[in-house]
Design an enzyme around this catalytic site. Structure first.
Site, PDB file in Angstrom:
ATOM      1  N   THR A   8      -1.210   7.118  14.901  1.00 12.51           N
ATOM      2  CA  THR A   8       0.014   6.203  15.159  1.00 12.51           C
ATOM      3  C   THR A   8       1.417   6.968  15.431  1.00 12.51           C
ATOM      4  OG1 THR A   8      -0.081   6.128  12.472  1.00 12.51           O
ATOM      5  CG2 THR A   8      -0.968   4.114  14.023  1.00 12.51           C
ATOM      6  N   THR A  31       2.800   9.713  12.701  1.00 13.99           N
ATOM      7  CA  THR A  31       1.793  10.635  12.186  1.00 13.99           C
ATOM      8  C   THR A  31       1.497  11.542  13.483  1.00 13.99           C
ATOM      9  OG1 THR A  31       0.945   8.934  10.751  1.00 13.99           O
ATOM     10  CG2 THR A  31      -0.534  11.016  11.244  1.00 13.99           C
ATOM     11  N   VAL A  33       3.123  -4.469  14.416  1.00 12.86           N
ATOM     12  CA  VAL A  33       1.938  -4.274  15.071  1.00 12.86           C
ATOM     13  C   VAL A  33       1.625  -3.144  15.764  1.00 12.86           C
ATOM     14  CG1 VAL A  33       0.564  -5.956  16.724  1.00 12.86           C
ATOM     15  CG2 VAL A  33       2.104  -6.921  15.294  1.00 12.86           C
ATOM     16  N   ASP A  39       2.488  -3.070   3.611  1.00 12.10           N
ATOM     17  CA  ASP A  39       1.775  -2.624   4.841  1.00 12.10           C
ATOM     18  C   ASP A  39       0.462  -3.531   5.091  1.00 12.10           C
ATOM     19  OD1 ASP A  39       0.112  -0.979   6.485  1.00 12.10           O
ATOM     20  OD2 ASP A  39       0.421   0.760   5.459  1.00 12.10           O
ATOM     21  N   LYS A  92     -15.782  -1.403   4.781  1.00  6.12           N
ATOM     22  CA  LYS A  92     -17.026  -2.510   5.033  1.00  6.12           C
ATOM     23  C   LYS A  92     -18.132  -1.643   5.724  1.00  6.12           C
ATOM     24  CE  LYS A  92     -18.623  -6.649   6.943  1.00  6.12           C
ATOM     25  NZ  LYS A  92     -18.054  -8.120   7.140  1.00  6.12           N
ATOM     26  N   TYR A 145      -3.089  12.039 -29.598  1.00  7.74           N
ATOM     27  CA  TYR A 145      -4.209  11.148 -29.736  1.00  7.74           C
ATOM     28  C   TYR A 145      -3.807   9.742 -29.987  1.00  7.74           C
ATOM     29  CZ  TYR A 145      -1.958  11.804 -34.566  1.00  7.74           C
ATOM     30  OH  TYR A 145      -1.075  11.996 -35.447  1.00  7.74           O
ATOM     31  N   HIS A 185       4.020  -0.273 -39.572  1.00 10.61           N
ATOM     32  CA  HIS A 185       2.665  -0.929 -39.068  1.00 10.61           C
ATOM     33  C   HIS A 185       2.922  -2.312 -38.400  1.00 10.61           C
ATOM     34  CE1 HIS A 185       0.430   2.185 -41.120  1.00 10.61           C
ATOM     35  NE2 HIS A 185       1.173   2.198 -42.006  1.00 10.61           N
ATOM     36  N   GLY A 224       9.787   6.297 -43.703  1.00  8.77           N
ATOM     37  CA  GLY A 224       8.862   6.781 -42.486  1.00  8.77           C
ATOM     38  C   GLY A 224       8.805   5.588 -41.460  1.00  8.77           C
ATOM     39  N   PHE A 265       1.933 -24.460 -39.847  1.00 12.33           N
ATOM     40  CA  PHE A 265       2.065 -25.314 -40.894  1.00 12.33           C
ATOM     41  C   PHE A 265       1.302 -24.813 -42.098  1.00 12.33           C
ATOM     42  CE2 PHE A 265      -1.501 -27.219 -38.344  1.00 12.33           C
ATOM     43  CZ  PHE A 265      -2.564 -27.014 -39.337  1.00 12.33           C
ATOM     44  N   ASP A 302       0.058 -26.085 -51.673  1.00  6.80           N
ATOM     45  CA  ASP A 302      -0.138 -24.960 -52.316  1.00  6.80           C
ATOM     46  C   ASP A 302       0.944 -23.799 -52.024  1.00  6.80           C
ATOM     47  OD1 ASP A 302      -1.735 -24.128 -50.559  1.00  6.80           O
ATOM     48  OD2 ASP A 302      -3.383 -23.367 -51.874  1.00  6.80           O
TER      49      ASP A 302
HETATM   50  O1  93A Z   1       3.106  -2.244  10.061  1.00  8.34           O
HETATM   51  S1  93A Z   1       2.058  -2.596   9.814  1.00  8.34           S
HETATM   52  O2  93A Z   1       1.567  -3.355   8.709  1.00  8.34           O
HETATM   53  N1  93A Z   1       1.051  -2.804  10.890  1.00  8.34           N
HETATM   54  C1  93A Z   1       0.123  -1.801  11.641  1.00  8.34           C
HETATM   55  O3  93A Z   1      -0.567  -2.262  12.694  1.00  8.34           O
HETATM   56  C2  93A Z   1      -0.119  -0.709  11.018  1.00  8.34           C
HETATM   57  N2  93A Z   1      -1.089   0.166  11.398  1.00  8.34           N
HETATM   58  C3  93A Z   1      -0.761   1.366  10.534  1.00  8.34           C
HETATM   59  N3  93A Z   1       1.501  -0.955   9.326  1.00  8.34           N
HETATM   60  C4  93A Z   1       0.665  -0.088  10.002  1.00  8.34           C
HETATM   61  N4  93A Z   1      -0.095   1.106   9.619  1.00  8.34           N
HETATM   62  C5  93A Z   1       0.503   2.092   8.507  1.00  8.34           C
HETATM   63  O4  93A Z   1       1.589   2.803   9.079  1.00  8.34           O
HETATM   64  C6  93A Z   1      -0.409   3.075   7.893  1.00  8.34           C
HETATM   65  O5  93A Z   1      -1.038   2.280   6.888  1.00  8.34           O
HETATM   66  C7  93A Z   1       0.365   4.105   7.666  1.00  8.34           C
HETATM   67  O6  93A Z   1       0.785   3.992   6.090  1.00  8.34           O
HETATM   68  C8  93A Z   1       1.835   3.965   8.412  1.00  8.34           C
HETATM   69  C9  93A Z   1       1.884   5.439   9.325  1.00  8.34           C
HETATM   70  O7  93A Z   1       2.594   5.132  10.152  1.00  8.34           O
HETATM   71  P1  93A Z   1       3.345   6.374  11.144  1.00  8.34           P
HETATM   72  O8  93A Z   1       1.990   7.110  11.949  1.00  8.34           O
HETATM   73  O9  93A Z   1       3.977   5.571  12.408  1.00  8.34           O
HETATM   74  O10 93A Z   1       4.115   7.162  10.222  1.00  8.34           O
END
Ligand code: 93A
Length: 527
Positions: free
Chosen positions: A35, A38, A66, A126, A138, A217, A279, A308, A476, A481
């Site tokens: 994305t 990154t 999005v 997020d 999944k 502890y 206590h 104490g 109560f 007593d």
């Molecule tokens: O705004 S979001 O809820 N919508 C998305 O479609 C989406 N895709 C990835 N956030 C979204 N991410 C998050 O963006 C990832 O979980 C990650 O934390 C972050 C990375 O964004 P970048 O690469 O732009 O720094």
């Protein structure tokens, strides 16, 4: 059960370690898809990266809200690789499989606890990240999901050992971790809403927490223990600033909490108040014209037990009170604030801990309390009932005098913080005898009376301190007593919830002895 890793999708907010990890993946011939942010970070370091928007043919829109929520992404994550129909769908829509997913989420918790405003906290929820994390987890039969930078090394090692593939067991473990992360993330969001609205119900908020301290502890030396913060905004032991002294122990934290929660029942704008705790039960509580006076009155209740103990104040610690308190061995002082002069006095006692909270806790604040049972967790709302808000009813022929009524309310306020069965004798806005934690109410009444007698003897007084006192009971009186035992000790007025089958009998006994009785309609069990 080995799945070769050919394509990795990387989308991380916490970019620590990501460049090295991505470079190592790239070195193994893995194609990197990423994305915006990154991707830019990786490209800056000279890595070849494909943008998600190039893969989807759809730009990141709405400030990134999005960006990965697209069938070409989720199809690549969720497809069953050896299912003919899934294969057809992939071919038809040009969906490319993704084998490794590296995600960490928008830093919701950091922004929230870092004091971010409402809009920025919301923006840091997020949506796309957790959707991909859950989809990949999944489909762990084919996809590995990495949600923690601490796992990068482990994944690289497994790729190394398995010739560019990852084993099933590792994918399962990573999936388990992934769902734990999204669950904790959603719990933190729900918790934030609940606290913002201050109307939480137990089911809104999962119990979790952030490890703040590992103790030497637990309750006993053979038990290990940690202190977890829930993030609740409430002045007290968890959020206080420790000015001096060694680390608090498990029992110290428990007792300091009991002490400060109790003293917070007393509005500092109305009165100065001090509670001394041993206590988790009070062995002396008092109001006074000053903190120093309140401390002297509280100490007089049970000076033997106060040794104490933990001392909690509802107002700033000043020099005079600091002098008084440091005269006897005290474990902890917790107060909203302390003057520099008071701090200098306390500093002479190296082992005495001083905690400053910045204010008192609101006794009416909604909140949760939890307790473990074997195999379970009991969760309930905090007991935030306050005597001032209750509809007090006089049920005896004689009504309490104004002075008795003030003492009765004081006693009931304290009884809320005494382990059941609780009996609290009070005179002149100070406890003079506390009976705690007994299995029968009449025993609590007797023990409290005996303690008052002991204190009077120790102070060389002719009469027990309970002579002409008032008494509070947390629940109560099931029989007359317990009441009679309080009358015998010298009580002239009683406050209790009422509601016993034998209320008539109890009220009759009170009338026979000229006792004024007030019922509150609210019980304060505490276990
Ligand atoms: O705004 S979001 O809820 N919508 C998305 O479609 C989406 N895709 C990835 N956030 C979204 N991410 C998050 O963006 C990832 O979980 C990650 O934390 C972050 C990375 O964004 P970048 O690469 O732009 O720094």
């Amino acid at each position: 059960d080995l799945v070769p890793v050919r394509r990795a999708l990387i989308s991380v907010s916490d970019k620590s370690g990501i460049v090295d990890f991505a470079r190592a993946l790239s070195g193994k011939g893995v194609e990197l898809v990423s994305t915006g942010g990154t991707s830019a970070a990786l490209q800056r370091e000279g890595l070849a990266v494909r943008d998600v928007s190039e893969l989807t043919g759809f730009p990141e829109i709405m400030d990134g809200r999005v960006k990965t929520l697209h069938p070409l992404v989720h199809g690549g994550l969720l497809s069953i690789r050896d299912d003919a129909e899934h294969q057809d769908a992939m071919k038809q829509h040009n969906i490319q499989p993704i084998d490794l997913v590296v995600i960490n989420l928008y830093p919701f918790e950091e922004v929230r606890f870092g004091g971010g405003d409402y809009a920025s906290v919301v923006e840091n929820i997020d949506i796309g990240g957790p959707a991909m994390v859950r989809a990949s987890a999944k489909n762990h039969a084919y996809v590995a999901i990495v949600t923690d930078p601490a796992d990068y090394a482990r994944v690289l090692e497994a790729l190394e050992q398995n010739n560019g593939s990852l084993p099933y067991r590792l994918r399962q473990e990573l999936a388990a971790k992934a769902y734990a992360r999204t669950a904790a993330y959603d719990a933190a969001i729900s918790q934030w809403f609940a606290e913002t609205l201050n109307v939480e119900a137990p089911e809104w908020r999962a119990f979790g927490g952030k490890l703040a301290q590992v103790m030497r502890y637990g309750e006993n030396p053979h038990q290990q223990a940690g202190f977890y913060l829930t993030g609740e905004k409430r002045p007290g032991v968890a959020t206080a600033r420790q000015i001096q002294g060694k680390q608090l122990s498990y029992n110290n934290i428990n007792d300091t909490d009991a002490a400060f929660e109790l003293v917070s029942e007393f509005d500092p704008a109305r009165t100065a108040a001090v509670a001394i705790i041993k206590h988790a039960n009070p062995c002396g509580v008092a109001e006074g014209a000053s903190i120093a006076e309140a401390y002297r009155k509280a100490l007089a209740c049970d000076p033997v037990s106060a040794f104490g103990g933990i001392v909690a104040l509802n107002r700033t610690l000043e020099a005079d009170a600091a002098e008084e308190i440091s005269k006897i061995f005290t474990e902890v002082i917790i107060a909203p604030d302390a003057t520099e002069e008071a701090q200098a006095i306390i500093a002479q006692k190296k082992n005495l801990r001083l905690l400053l909270t910045g204010g008192v806790a609101d006794p009416r604040q909604a909140g949760l309390a939890a307790k473990t049972v074997a195999g379970g967790l009991l969760v309930q709302n905090r007991d935030n009932g306050v005597v001032d808000d209750l509809d007090l009813k006089v049920v005896t022929k004689r009504a309490p005098t104004e002075k008795e009524l003030a003492d009765l309310k004081f006693a009931f306020r304290v009884a809320k913080h005494v382990k059941s069965n609780a009996i609290v004798y009070t005179k002149d806005l100070a406890t003079v005898g506390v009976g705690a934690g007994q299995m029968s109410r009449v025993d609590s009444a007797r023990i409290a009376a005996r303690k008052a007698q002991d204190a009077a003897e120790a102070a060389g007084l002719a009469e027990p301190l309970t002579k002409g006192c008032v008494v509070a009971s947390d629940a109560f009186f099931p029989f007359a007593d317990g009441l009679l035992s309080a009358v015998e000790a010298g009580a002239t007025a009683v406050i209790q919830p009422g509601g016993s089958m034998r209320d008539d009998e109890v009220i009759k006994a009170a009338d026979e002895h000229g006792i004024a009785m007030v019922v509150t309609g609210m019980r304060h069990f505490r276990h």
